[in-house]
Design an enzyme around this catalytic site. Structure first.
Site, PDB file in Angstrom:
ATOM      1  CE1 TYR A  32     -25.196  98.543 116.930  1.00 44.91           C
ATOM      2  CE2 TYR A  32     -24.552  96.449 117.328  1.00 44.91           C
ATOM      3  CZ  TYR A  32     -25.365  97.223 117.194  1.00 44.91           C
ATOM      4  OH  TYR A  32     -26.815  96.880 117.116  1.00 44.91           O
ATOM      5  CE  LYS A 146     -25.236  95.394 113.879  1.00 43.22           C
ATOM      6  NZ  LYS A 146     -26.570  95.268 114.501  1.00 43.22           N
ATOM      7  CD  GLU A 178     -35.113  97.100 111.936  1.00 42.92           C
ATOM      8  OE1 GLU A 178     -34.370  96.047 111.687  1.00 42.92           O
ATOM      9  OE2 GLU A 178     -34.641  98.186 112.306  1.00 42.92           O
ATOM     10  CG  LEU A 202     -29.228  96.391 110.734  1.00 43.21           C
ATOM     11  CD1 LEU A 202     -28.607  97.774 110.679  1.00 43.21           C
ATOM     12  CD2 LEU A 202     -28.862  95.439 111.407  1.00 43.21           C
TER      13      LEU A 202
HETATM   14  N1  PMP Z   1     -32.572  94.778 113.305  1.00 48.26           N
HETATM   15  C1  PMP Z   1     -31.891  95.260 114.233  1.00 48.26           C
HETATM   16  C2  PMP Z   1     -32.263  96.678 114.852  1.00 48.26           C
HETATM   17  C3  PMP Z   1     -30.927  94.497 114.806  1.00 48.26           C
HETATM   18  O1  PMP Z   1     -30.484  94.920 115.873  1.00 48.26           O
HETATM   19  C4  PMP Z   1     -30.102  93.398 114.371  1.00 48.26           C
HETATM   20  C5  PMP Z   1     -29.277  92.467 114.953  1.00 48.26           C
HETATM   21  N2  PMP Z   1     -28.473  93.113 115.932  1.00 48.26           N
HETATM   22  C6  PMP Z   1     -31.054  93.105 113.005  1.00 48.26           C
HETATM   23  C7  PMP Z   1     -32.121  93.440 112.529  1.00 48.26           C
HETATM   24  C8  PMP Z   1     -30.637  91.568 112.516  1.00 48.26           C
HETATM   25  O2  PMP Z   1     -29.273  91.727 111.885  1.00 48.26           O
HETATM   26  P1  PMP Z   1     -28.414  90.638 111.570  1.00 48.26           P
HETATM   27  O3  PMP Z   1     -29.165  89.426 111.001  1.00 48.26           O
HETATM   28  O4  PMP Z   1     -27.244  91.052 110.404  1.00 48.26           O
HETATM   29  O5  PMP Z   1     -27.833  90.193 112.945  1.00 48.26           O
END
Ligand code: PMP
Length: 287
Positions: A32, A146, A178, A202
């Site tokens: 997603y 993702k 993270e 991610l």
């Molecule tokens: N890490 C994880 C596990 C996430 O779910 C998300 C956002 N959904 C992020 C980092 C941040 O990613 P982004 O800045 O692309 O929203």
């Protein structure tokens, strides 16, 4: 009732239906994206679609659409929405098939797109910061994908919710990875510390924006492994995501981070981020 996209059709959310045999439902077999949209302009759309491509490759699923097809479908959902600012959620699954772990011979991906309202974090949270807890990162070793299979993230994030906090900060083998649903930065002596992209996190689109802004503002940045002890001794901690932008974490596991207030580097970053967004909203830059 918001309009959604499902497998070629645009229809009201209430009417959208997928099979109970969909591999997304049965196995969590899909990926997603969440794309922030400001003033009906998708923010960093190309980067989100590139990450979608990487996620699809990571699970060996063919991309059902060209870049132009994705853009057309997303923009149609954005135009039909009743909000100016929204988060566009899209997911692709390996589709319906008799239950069997191995990939189906006949592949019919399920493609779903929806929008929901997006509100910037309230001023009070920006000014006071949020609390977080830490936990051992017990997810798999492909956190760069993702994946819709978010059970570990759900359970980890719930630890924060149980503590009345906003996020769970994850530590694997003594190093920061993270957040359960965000990327995490630390600041020490004016230097922004960011864990390097790897299979353990991610690659956040907001993470990239924050690093770009820091470099543009002349804020020193070190992209390198960040030890748990450095997280606990940080002057500032930030979390970033497409929906939360950049927020200060001011309490960690019940103890104040630095002075327990959003720090000066955060305030500079938050202000610069707002300017950056507004530049996009005025359409002066394809940011
Ligand atoms: N890490 C994880 C596990 C996430 O779910 C998300 C956002 N959904 C992020 C980092 C941040 O990613 P982004 O800045 O692309 O929203």
């Amino acid at each position: 009732m918001p309009l959604v996209y499902l497998n070629g059709d645009y229809l009201p959310l209430e009417e959208a239906r997928v099979s109970v045999l969909d591999r997304g439902f049965v196995f969590g077999d899909g990926v997603y994206e969440v794309i922030p949209v400001y003033d009906r302009r998708p923010f960093r759309l190309a980067e989100h679609l590139a990450r979608l491509q990487a996620s699809l490759e990571g699970i060996r699923l063919a991309n059902p659409h060209t870049r132009a097809e994705w853009e057309g479908r997303i923009l149609r959902i954005v135009e039909a929405a009743e909000w100016e600012d929204m988060g566009v959620y899209l997911q692709v699954t390996r589709g319906p098939a008799p239950r069997d772990h191995a990939f189906p011979k006949q592949l019919r991906q399920t493609v779903f797109i929806m929008a929901s309202p997006l509100t910037a974090p309230p001023r009070a949270l920006v000014e006071e910061g949020v609390c977080a807890v830490t936990a051992a990162d017990n997810r798999w070793l492909r956190c760069d994908i993702k994946a819709i299979a978010l059970l570990p993230n759900v359970l980890l994030r719930q630890l924060a919710a149980d503590a009345g906090c906003a996020e769970t900060i994850l530590i694997r083998d003594g190093y920061l990875t993270e957040g359960a649903a965000s990327n995490i930065f630390a600041v020490k002596d004016g230097v922004v510390l960011a864990p390097p992209k790897s299979n353990l996190m991610l690659p956040g689109i907001t993470y990239d924006v924050v690093l770009e802004i820091a470099r543009g503002q002349g804020i020193p940045v070190e992209v390198r492994p960040v030890a748990e002890a450095e997280v606990r001794a940080a002057d500032e901690l930030w979390l970033t995501s497409s929906t939360k932008e950049v927020m200060a974490v001011t309490r960690l596991d019940g103890r104040p981070v630095g002075e327990g207030r959003p720090g000066p580097v955060f305030r500079a970053m938050h202000a610069a981020y707002q300017v950056f967004k507004h530049t996009v909203m005025r359409g002066k830059a394809q940011a």
